[in-house]
Write a protein that holds these residues in place. Structure first.
Motif, PDB file in Angstrom:
ATOM      1  N   LYS A 115       0.827  -1.205   0.000  1.00 17.13           N
ATOM      2  CA  LYS A 115       0.000   0.000   0.000  1.00 17.13           C
ATOM      3  C   LYS A 115       0.866   1.262   0.000  1.00 17.13           C
ATOM      4  O   LYS A 115       0.657   2.162  -0.778  1.00 17.13           O
ATOM      5  CB  LYS A 115      -0.923   0.012   1.223  1.00 17.13           C
ATOM      6  CG  LYS A 115      -1.862  -1.155   1.297  1.00 17.13           C
ATOM      7  CD  LYS A 115      -2.954  -1.028   0.289  1.00 17.13           C
ATOM      8  CE  LYS A 115      -4.021  -2.082   0.543  1.00 17.13           C
ATOM      9  NZ  LYS A 115      -5.138  -1.965  -0.326  1.00 17.13           N
ATOM     10  N   ARG A 116       1.810   1.304   0.947  1.00 20.68           N
ATOM     11  CA  ARG A 116       2.715   2.443   1.108  1.00 20.68           C
ATOM     12  C   ARG A 116       4.012   1.903   1.697  1.00 20.68           C
ATOM     13  O   ARG A 116       4.148   0.723   1.959  1.00 20.68           O
ATOM     14  CB  ARG A 116       2.116   3.480   2.066  1.00 20.68           C
ATOM     15  CG  ARG A 116       0.852   4.147   1.552  1.00 20.68           C
ATOM     16  CD  ARG A 116       0.357   5.230   2.512  1.00 20.68           C
ATOM     17  NE  ARG A 116       0.220   4.784   3.888  1.00 20.68           N
ATOM     18  CZ  ARG A 116      -0.863   4.204   4.392  1.00 20.68           C
ATOM     19  NH1 ARG A 116      -1.910   3.980   3.633  1.00 20.68           N
ATOM     20  NH2 ARG A 116      -0.910   3.843   5.658  1.00 20.68           N
ATOM     21  N   CYS A 117       4.945   2.785   1.979  1.00 25.33           N
ATOM     22  CA  CYS A 117       6.226   2.347   2.543  1.00 25.33           C
ATOM     23  C   CYS A 117       6.065   1.761   3.941  1.00 25.33           C
ATOM     24  O   CYS A 117       6.921   1.031   4.404  1.00 25.33           O
ATOM     25  CB  CYS A 117       7.232   3.499   2.556  1.00 25.33           C
ATOM     26  SG  CYS A 117       6.772   4.854   3.631  1.00 25.33           S
ATOM     27  N   TRP A 120       1.224  -2.736   4.194  1.00 26.88           N
ATOM     28  CA  TRP A 120       0.955  -3.714   3.143  1.00 26.88           C
ATOM     29  C   TRP A 120      -0.103  -4.684   3.627  1.00 26.88           C
ATOM     30  O   TRP A 120      -0.434  -4.727   4.819  1.00 26.88           O
ATOM     31  CB  TRP A 120       2.222  -4.420   2.687  1.00 26.88           C
ATOM     32  CG  TRP A 120       2.990  -5.209   3.711  1.00 26.88           C
ATOM     33  CD1 TRP A 120       3.649  -4.712   4.797  1.00 26.88           C
ATOM     34  CD2 TRP A 120       3.212  -6.611   3.730  1.00 26.88           C
ATOM     35  NE1 TRP A 120       4.267  -5.728   5.485  1.00 26.88           N
ATOM     36  CE2 TRP A 120       4.020  -6.907   4.847  1.00 26.88           C
ATOM     37  CE3 TRP A 120       2.823  -7.653   2.894  1.00 26.88           C
ATOM     38  CZ2 TRP A 120       4.431  -8.191   5.172  1.00 26.88           C
ATOM     39  CZ3 TRP A 120       3.239  -8.938   3.214  1.00 26.88           C
ATOM     40  CH2 TRP A 120       4.036  -9.197   4.329  1.00 26.88           C
TER      41      TRP A 120
END
Length: 142
Positions: A115-117, A120
């Protein structure tokens, strides 16, 4: 989307998992932490510790471990159960992957999404004569 999967995963994550038995109509949750620590083969040991609550029953402590070995490139890894059996390959070059795991006579179909850093998710749809489950896991970096 992820140039180095091993580096992306390393560290500690909060885990929130829902477990749904679609045949029986019951569900549960797992909440806890997942740690990805370096192991001897330049891979990662994936350890989960937390609390499982199934169908409104009594909460119980739950753990699991998986071994993540380097794949053919930096965005992929090979995942094994703690007893050494192969589970599945994972390649997140595009930030998503859909691995499968045949566990005769049932079939596990996965969906992994970065999804982003720091976030997930993955899910497993398990179907067959013995199981009809949907397991959905959200991980957030701590």
């Amino acid at each position: 989307m992820v140039s180095d999967l091993r580096r992306y995963l390393a560290g500690t994550w909060t885990v929130d998992r829902t477990l749904r038995d679609l045949a029986a109509g019951v569900s549960g949750t797992f909440t806890g932490t997942a740690t990805f620590t370096e192991n001897d083969d330049a891979g990662l040991l994936h350890s989960e510790r937390g609390t499982l609550l199934w169908a409104g029953g009594t909460p119980v402590a739950a753990t699991r471990e998986l071994n993540w070995h380097p794949g053919p490139n930096a965005t992929s890894m090979e995942i094994y159960f703690s007893d050494g059996r192969f589970f599945h390959s994972l390649d997140l070059t595009a930030g998503t992957d859909n691995p499968t795991h045949p566990c005769a006579p049932d079939l596990y179909q996965g969906t992994f999404v970065i999804k982003r850093c720091d976030n997930w998710t993955y899910s497993w749809q398990i179907t067959g004569p013995h199981k009809n489950l949907l397991l959905t896991t959200h991980l957030t970096r701590r």
